[in-house]
Motif scaffolding. Structure first.
Motif, PDB file in Angstrom:
ATOM      1  N   GLU A  77       0.826  -1.210   0.000  1.00  0.00           N
ATOM      2  CA  GLU A  77       0.000   0.000   0.000  1.00  0.00           C
ATOM      3  C   GLU A  77       0.869   1.273   0.000  1.00  0.00           C
ATOM      4  O   GLU A  77       0.593   2.218  -0.719  1.00  0.00           O
ATOM      5  N   VAL A  78       1.912   1.240   0.812  1.00  0.00           N
ATOM      6  CA  VAL A  78       2.799   2.415   0.911  1.00  0.00           C
ATOM      7  C   VAL A  78       3.495   2.666  -0.428  1.00  0.00           C
ATOM      8  O   VAL A  78       3.567   3.800  -0.899  1.00  0.00           O
ATOM      9  N   GLU A 126      -5.417  -7.932  -7.331  1.00  0.00           N
ATOM     10  CA  GLU A 126      -4.912  -8.384  -8.633  1.00  0.00           C
ATOM     11  C   GLU A 126      -6.037  -8.443  -9.671  1.00  0.00           C
ATOM     12  O   GLU A 126      -7.097  -9.002  -9.409  1.00  0.00           O
ATOM     13  N   GLY A 127      -5.803  -7.831 -10.854  1.00  0.00           N
ATOM     14  CA  GLY A 127      -6.805  -7.867 -11.929  1.00  0.00           C
ATOM     15  C   GLY A 127      -7.846  -6.772 -11.825  1.00  0.00           C
ATOM     16  O   GLY A 127      -8.598  -6.527 -12.758  1.00  0.00           O
ATOM     17  N   GLY A 170      -6.753   3.375 -13.274  1.00  0.00           N
ATOM     18  CA  GLY A 170      -7.592   2.397 -13.962  1.00  0.00           C
ATOM     19  C   GLY A 170      -6.853   1.217 -14.572  1.00  0.00           C
ATOM     20  O   GLY A 170      -7.473   0.266 -15.039  1.00  0.00           O
ATOM     21  N   THR A 171      -5.522   1.279 -14.582  1.00  0.00           N
ATOM     22  CA  THR A 171      -4.731   0.162 -15.107  1.00  0.00           C
ATOM     23  C   THR A 171      -4.895  -1.054 -14.192  1.00  0.00           C
ATOM     24  O   THR A 171      -5.044  -0.906 -12.985  1.00  0.00           O
ATOM     25  N   GLU A 172      -4.863  -2.244 -14.798  1.00  0.00           N
ATOM     26  CA  GLU A 172      -5.035  -3.452 -13.987  1.00  0.00           C
ATOM     27  C   GLU A 172      -3.881  -3.647 -13.002  1.00  0.00           C
ATOM     28  O   GLU A 172      -2.716  -3.594 -13.391  1.00  0.00           O
ATOM     29  N   ILE A 173      -4.222  -3.907 -11.758  1.00  0.00           N
ATOM     30  CA  ILE A 173      -3.217  -4.212 -10.739  1.00  0.00           C
ATOM     31  C   ILE A 173      -2.631  -5.590 -11.033  1.00  0.00           C
ATOM     32  O   ILE A 173      -3.378  -6.527 -11.333  1.00  0.00           O
ATOM     33  N   VAL A 174      -1.304  -5.698 -10.976  1.00  0.00           N
ATOM     34  CA  VAL A 174      -0.681  -6.998 -11.202  1.00  0.00           C
ATOM     35  C   VAL A 174      -0.055  -7.511  -9.908  1.00  0.00           C
ATOM     36  O   VAL A 174       0.219  -6.745  -8.989  1.00  0.00           O
ATOM     37  N   GLY A 178       4.324 -12.347  -2.228  1.00  0.00           N
ATOM     38  CA  GLY A 178       3.315 -11.851  -3.156  1.00  0.00           C
ATOM     39  C   GLY A 178       3.269 -10.328  -3.068  1.00  0.00           C
ATOM     40  O   GLY A 178       3.176  -9.778  -1.981  1.00  0.00           O
ATOM     41  N   THR A 179       3.372  -9.666  -4.243  1.00  0.00           N
ATOM     42  CA  THR A 179       3.499  -8.211  -4.266  1.00  0.00           C
ATOM     43  C   THR A 179       2.547  -7.626  -5.295  1.00  0.00           C
ATOM     44  O   THR A 179       2.535  -8.046  -6.449  1.00  0.00           O
ATOM     45  N   HIS A 180       1.722  -6.684  -4.863  1.00  0.00           N
ATOM     46  CA  HIS A 180       0.713  -6.080  -5.745  1.00  0.00           C
ATOM     47  C   HIS A 180       1.122  -4.660  -6.075  1.00  0.00           C
ATOM     48  O   HIS A 180       1.504  -3.896  -5.180  1.00  0.00           O
ATOM     49  N   PHE A 181       1.005  -4.289  -7.380  1.00  0.00           N
ATOM     50  CA  PHE A 181       1.329  -2.904  -7.738  1.00  0.00           C
ATOM     51  C   PHE A 181       0.671  -2.529  -9.048  1.00  0.00           C
ATOM     52  O   PHE A 181       0.149  -3.377  -9.768  1.00  0.00           O
ATOM     53  N   CYS A 182       0.674  -1.223  -9.346  1.00  0.00           N
ATOM     54  CA  CYS A 182       0.126  -0.718 -10.607  1.00  0.00           C
ATOM     55  C   CYS A 182       1.289  -0.472 -11.561  1.00  0.00           C
ATOM     56  O   CYS A 182       2.150   0.369 -11.276  1.00  0.00           O
ATOM     57  N   PRO A 183       1.323  -1.193 -12.703  1.00  0.00           N
ATOM     58  CA  PRO A 183       2.468  -1.059 -13.609  1.00  0.00           C
ATOM     59  C   PRO A 183       2.547   0.317 -14.278  1.00  0.00           C
ATOM     60  O   PRO A 183       3.600   0.675 -14.791  1.00  0.00           O
ATOM     61  N   LYS A 184       1.466   1.094 -14.220  1.00  0.00           N
ATOM     62  CA  LYS A 184       1.522   2.428 -14.823  1.00  0.00           C
ATOM     63  C   LYS A 184       1.964   3.487 -13.810  1.00  0.00           C
ATOM     64  O   LYS A 184       2.809   4.328 -14.100  1.00  0.00           O
TER      65      LYS A 184
END
Ligand SMILES: [Zn+2]
Length: 275
Positions: free
Chosen positions: A178-179, A244-245, A252-256, A264-270
């Protein structure tokens, strides 16, 4: 795993329910819960009054009026419950502290990873687990001057470095994702490549994230409940963790989801561009 905001929520719940109560009886049903001698633990704790409940990162510090503190780490699934009802005790109840008001402080732990250790209160800073903890969000020593050198001495991915409790105390997998999203930093950025501005953003976002999480009572990932049995509502406020997804709330870009350092790591590629 309960993260720091959840532990803080538990702390506040326990303050309301068990502060200034005398422990009249102690039953330890799972011996490995106690680091150190179990009989000595029971003997020292029995008859003492709970004079304060503190916290350091994810450690609860149950302070007694006899000069000792129970250092309690909930690890994966540890929970406290306060009840006068014998039915509140089940096979996962590993420690039962009977209080002088007829209630019981019950420690439950399905996974049995949690630990309790008795330690002299005036020597807490010498405890091995507590000594190695870095400054934590919202604390007075959580400053750019203190945090920058702790981050910059690492060449690893920033995600991994922020999870290292000797760099910053108290941030776990959920809040690090989140940070880094808030600060718009790619989780695989090498720690020693961060700019001063990015480190300041990490500090600012860690403070705001933890502050918000504490105010909303922690996340409800897994089966977390606070000491009152209330569910936290932080999960609704998470932006990327477990999303994710789903569309990034900012662009608005899909979270990967990827693995960084095995986590496990979630982020926005944009929003979070790799350098
Ligand atoms: Zn985005």
């Amino acid at each position: 795993m309960p993260e720091m905001p959840e532990v803080e929520t538990v702390r506040r719940g326990l303050i309301e329910q068990v502060l200034n109560k005398r422990i009249t009886h102690v039953e330890i049903r799972y011996q490995n819960l106690i680091t150190g001698d179990v009989d000595e633990f029971i003997e020292t704790v029995t008859g003492a009054v709970i004079s304060n409940i503190g916290r350091r990162a994810k450690f609860l510090l149950i302070e007694l009026d006899n000069g000792y503190t129970i250092i309690s780490h909930l690890r994966m699934e540890g929970k406290y419950r306060v009840s006068a009802d014998q039915n509140a005790i089940d096979k996962h109840s590993h420690a039962i502290f009977t209080l002088d008001d007829g209630q019981m402080l019950i420690y439950n732990d399905v996974r049995k990873f949690g630990r309790m250790q008795l330690w002299p209160t005036d020597k807490l800073s010498e405890n091995k687990s507590l000594k190695k903890l870095g400054p934590e969000p919202l604390a007075a020593d959580f400053t750019f001057e203190n945090i920058k050198p702790r981050i910059m001495r690492h060449r690893k991915d920033i995600k991994t470095v922020l999870l290292d409790q000797s760099v910053m105390g108290g941030l776990g997998n959920i809040y690090v994702d989140e940070v880094l999203w808030q600060a718009k930093i790619h989780p695989e950025t090498k720690a020693d490549h961060l700019t001063d501005e990015e480190i300041k953003d990490i500090i600012k976002c860690s403070n705001s994230e933890i502050d918000m999480a504490i105010k909303s009572g922690g996340s409800t990932i897994r089966t977390y409940l606070d000491a009152n049995g209330h569910k936290g509502n932080m999960q609704d406020r998470l932006k990327v963790y477990g999303k994710e997804g789903e569309p990034c709330p900012r662009c608005g870009t899909e979270i990967v989801k990827i693995k960084v350092g095995g986590r496990g790591t979630h982020f926005c590629p944009k929003c979070q561009v790799a350098k």
